[in-house]
Write an enzyme that holds these catalytic residues in place. Structure first.
Site, mmCIF file in Angstrom:
data_model
loop_
_atom_site.group_PDB
_atom_site.id
_atom_site.type_symbol
_atom_site.label_atom_id
_atom_site.label_comp_id
_atom_site.label_asym_id
_atom_site.label_seq_id
_atom_site.Cartn_x
_atom_site.Cartn_y
_atom_site.Cartn_z
ATOM 1 N N LYS A 1 72.630 20.951 -14.922
ATOM 2 C CA LYS A 1 73.181 21.261 -13.606
ATOM 3 C C LYS A 1 74.065 20.119 -13.130
ATOM 4 O O LYS A 1 73.727 18.958 -13.285
ATOM 5 C CB LYS A 1 72.058 21.458 -12.585
ATOM 6 C CG LYS A 1 71.259 22.715 -12.763
ATOM 7 C CD LYS A 1 70.295 22.877 -11.629
ATOM 8 C CE LYS A 1 69.487 24.145 -11.755
ATOM 9 N NZ LYS A 1 68.534 24.288 -10.651
ATOM 10 N N ARG B 1 57.758 25.445 2.204
ATOM 11 C CA ARG B 1 58.426 26.034 3.365
ATOM 12 C C ARG B 1 57.873 27.407 3.701
ATOM 13 O O ARG B 1 57.833 27.792 4.861
ATOM 14 C CB ARG B 1 59.924 26.165 3.100
ATOM 15 C CG ARG B 1 60.616 24.845 2.946
ATOM 16 C CD ARG B 1 62.019 25.033 2.453
ATOM 17 N NE ARG B 1 61.965 25.587 1.102
ATOM 18 C CZ ARG B 1 62.986 25.658 0.279
ATOM 19 N NH1 ARG B 1 64.168 25.269 0.666
ATOM 20 N NH2 ARG B 1 62.849 26.143 -0.930
ATOM 21 N N HIS C 1 63.116 17.064 3.670
ATOM 22 C CA HIS C 1 62.637 16.130 2.644
ATOM 23 C C HIS C 1 62.041 14.886 3.296
ATOM 24 O O HIS C 1 60.960 14.434 2.921
ATOM 25 C CB HIS C 1 63.785 15.689 1.725
ATOM 26 C CG HIS C 1 64.352 16.756 0.865
ATOM 27 N ND1 HIS C 1 65.697 17.005 0.786
ATOM 28 C CD2 HIS C 1 63.756 17.641 0.021
ATOM 29 C CE1 HIS C 1 65.912 17.993 -0.063
ATOM 30 N NE2 HIS C 1 64.754 18.399 -0.541
ATOM 31 N N SER D 1 68.539 22.223 0.588
ATOM 32 C CA SER D 1 69.787 21.538 0.244
ATOM 33 C C SER D 1 70.893 22.538 -0.057
ATOM 34 O O SER D 1 72.047 22.344 0.344
ATOM 35 C CB SER D 1 69.579 20.623 -0.965
ATOM 36 O OG SER D 1 68.696 19.581 -0.651
#
Length: 160
Positions: free
Chosen positions: A41, A90, A17, A127
Protein backbone atom coordinates in the site's frame (compact mmCIF):
# COMPACT_ATOMS: atom_id res chain seq x y z
CA UNK A 1 7.10 -3.00 33.77
CA UNK A 2 3.72 -3.17 32.06
CA UNK A 3 4.22 -2.48 28.36
CA UNK A 4 1.71 -2.28 25.52
CA UNK A 5 1.71 -1.53 21.82
CA UNK A 6 -0.85 0.52 19.89
CA UNK A 7 -0.47 -0.57 16.26
CA UNK A 8 -1.86 1.09 13.17
CA UNK A 9 -1.10 2.66 9.84
CA UNK A 10 -1.73 6.18 11.20
CA UNK A 11 -2.06 7.65 7.70
CA UNK A 12 -2.69 10.24 9.10
CA UNK A 13 -2.97 10.11 12.91
CA UNK A 14 -6.35 11.40 14.10
CA UNK A 15 -7.75 12.63 17.40
CA UNK A 16 -9.35 9.18 17.71
CA UNK A 17 -5.91 7.56 17.59
CA UNK A 18 -4.59 10.04 20.14
CA UNK A 19 -7.49 9.38 22.49
CA UNK A 20 -6.70 5.65 22.57
CA UNK A 21 -2.94 6.28 22.92
CA UNK A 22 -3.45 8.76 25.78
CA UNK A 23 -5.82 6.42 27.61
CA UNK A 24 -3.43 3.48 27.15
CA UNK A 25 -0.60 5.66 28.50
CA UNK A 26 -2.65 6.09 31.68
CA UNK A 27 -2.90 2.32 32.15
CA UNK A 28 0.54 1.07 31.11
CA UNK A 29 4.05 2.03 32.22
CA UNK A 30 5.16 2.25 28.59
CA UNK A 31 3.19 2.43 25.35
CA UNK A 32 4.77 1.92 21.95
CA UNK A 33 2.89 3.40 19.03
CA UNK A 34 3.85 1.08 16.19
CA UNK A 35 3.40 2.37 12.66
CA UNK A 36 2.83 -0.82 10.73
CA UNK A 37 4.35 -0.96 7.26
CA UNK A 38 2.41 -2.53 4.41
CA UNK A 39 4.69 -2.43 1.37
CA UNK A 40 1.79 -3.23 -0.96
CA UNK A 41 0.00 0.00 0.00
CA UNK A 42 1.14 3.49 -0.79
CA UNK A 43 0.12 5.85 1.97
CA UNK A 44 -0.49 9.56 1.67
CA UNK A 45 2.39 10.07 4.12
CA UNK A 46 5.65 8.10 4.18
CA UNK A 47 6.25 6.00 7.28
CA UNK A 48 8.90 8.44 8.56
CA UNK A 49 6.47 11.34 8.15
CA UNK A 50 3.76 9.49 10.09
CA UNK A 51 6.25 8.73 12.84
CA UNK A 52 7.27 12.40 13.05
CA UNK A 53 3.62 13.50 13.17
CA UNK A 54 2.96 11.00 15.93
CA UNK A 55 6.06 11.99 17.92
CA UNK A 56 4.95 15.61 17.85
CA UNK A 57 1.35 14.69 18.73
CA UNK A 58 2.28 12.47 21.71
CA UNK A 59 5.22 14.56 22.90
CA UNK A 60 3.33 15.45 26.08
CA UNK A 61 3.21 11.77 27.10
CA UNK A 62 6.59 10.81 28.61
CA UNK A 63 5.82 7.08 28.64
CA UNK A 64 4.94 6.86 24.93
CA UNK A 65 7.42 6.14 22.17
CA UNK A 66 6.92 5.77 18.44
CA UNK A 67 8.40 2.99 16.32
CA UNK A 68 7.66 1.21 13.04
CA UNK A 69 7.50 -2.43 12.01
CA UNK A 70 7.21 -4.50 8.88
CA UNK A 71 5.89 -7.99 9.51
CA UNK A 72 3.69 -9.67 12.05
CA UNK A 73 2.82 -7.51 15.04
CA UNK A 74 3.31 -10.45 17.39
CA UNK A 75 6.91 -10.76 16.18
CA UNK A 76 7.42 -7.13 17.20
CA UNK A 77 5.85 -7.89 20.57
CA UNK A 78 8.10 -10.89 21.12
CA UNK A 79 11.25 -8.99 20.08
CA UNK A 80 10.44 -6.10 22.45
CA UNK A 81 8.92 -8.13 25.32
CA UNK A 82 5.47 -6.57 24.96
CA UNK A 83 2.60 -8.65 26.33
CA UNK A 84 -0.42 -6.51 25.38
CA UNK A 85 -1.81 -5.02 22.18
CA UNK A 86 -4.23 -2.12 22.65
CA UNK A 87 -6.82 -1.63 19.93
CA UNK A 88 -9.52 1.01 19.70
CA UNK A 89 -12.99 -0.08 18.65
CA UNK A 90 -15.34 2.38 16.96
CA UNK A 91 -18.29 0.08 16.29
CA UNK A 92 -19.45 -3.51 16.51
CA UNK A 93 -18.23 -4.03 12.94
CA UNK A 94 -14.65 -3.30 14.12
CA UNK A 95 -15.05 -5.95 16.80
CA UNK A 96 -15.79 -8.76 14.33
CA UNK A 97 -12.46 -8.33 12.54
CA UNK A 98 -10.41 -7.38 15.59
CA UNK A 99 -11.62 -10.36 17.63
CA UNK A 100 -10.34 -12.78 14.99
CA UNK A 101 -7.03 -10.93 14.86
CA UNK A 102 -6.74 -10.98 18.66
CA UNK A 103 -7.43 -14.68 18.81
CA UNK A 104 -4.86 -15.40 16.09
CA UNK A 105 -2.26 -13.22 17.80
CA UNK A 106 -2.84 -14.99 21.10
CA UNK A 107 -2.65 -18.40 19.44
CA UNK A 108 0.63 -17.50 17.72
CA UNK A 109 2.37 -15.85 20.65
CA UNK A 110 0.35 -15.65 23.85
CA UNK A 111 0.10 -11.85 23.45
CA UNK A 112 -3.19 -10.50 24.78
CA UNK A 113 -5.33 -7.82 23.15
CA UNK A 114 -7.11 -5.12 25.13
CA UNK A 115 -10.07 -3.55 23.32
CA UNK A 116 -10.75 0.05 24.24
CA UNK A 117 -13.97 1.64 22.99
CA UNK A 118 -13.55 5.04 21.41
CA UNK A 119 -15.28 8.01 22.90
CA UNK A 120 -18.64 8.62 21.24
CA UNK A 121 -17.38 11.74 19.48
CA UNK A 122 -14.73 9.68 17.67
CA UNK A 123 -16.87 6.70 16.69
CA UNK A 124 -17.14 7.79 13.05
CA UNK A 125 -13.52 8.88 12.70
CA UNK A 126 -11.08 7.11 10.38
CA UNK A 127 -7.94 8.19 8.56
CA UNK A 128 -9.51 7.21 5.24
CA UNK A 129 -12.59 9.33 5.83
CA UNK A 130 -10.49 12.30 6.97
CA UNK A 131 -8.36 12.09 3.81
CA UNK A 132 -11.44 11.88 1.59
CA UNK A 133 -13.16 14.87 3.19
CA UNK A 134 -9.97 16.95 3.14
CA UNK A 135 -9.29 16.06 -0.51
CA UNK A 136 -12.69 17.44 -1.45
CA UNK A 137 -12.13 20.70 0.44
CA UNK A 138 -13.89 19.88 3.69
CA UNK A 139 -12.45 21.07 6.98
CA UNK A 140 -11.11 18.31 9.22
CA UNK A 141 -9.09 20.54 11.57
CA UNK A 142 -11.28 19.61 14.55
CA UNK A 143 -10.58 15.90 13.93
CA UNK A 144 -6.77 16.07 13.88
CA UNK A 145 -3.91 17.29 16.01
CA UNK A 146 -2.90 20.74 14.65
CA UNK A 147 0.45 19.51 13.28
CA UNK A 148 -1.35 16.75 11.37
CA UNK A 149 -3.99 19.11 9.99
CA UNK A 150 -1.26 21.42 8.72
CA UNK A 151 0.67 18.55 7.12
CA UNK A 152 -2.48 17.15 5.52
CA UNK A 153 -3.46 20.51 4.01
CA UNK A 154 0.08 20.92 2.64
CA UNK A 155 0.11 17.43 1.14
CA UNK A 156 -3.26 17.88 -0.54
CA UNK A 157 -2.18 21.26 -1.95
CA UNK A 158 1.01 19.67 -3.33
CA UNK A 159 -0.98 16.98 -5.11
CA UNK A 160 -3.21 19.42 -7.00
Amino acid sequence: MRRAVCPGSYDPPTNGHLDIIERAAGVFDEVVVAVMINKSKRGLFAVDERMDLLRTSVGHLPNVKVDSWYGLLVQYCQKHDIKVIVKGLRAVSDFDYELQMAQMNNELSGVETLFMPTKAGNSFLSSSLVKEVATHGGSVAHLLPPVVDEALRRRIAESR
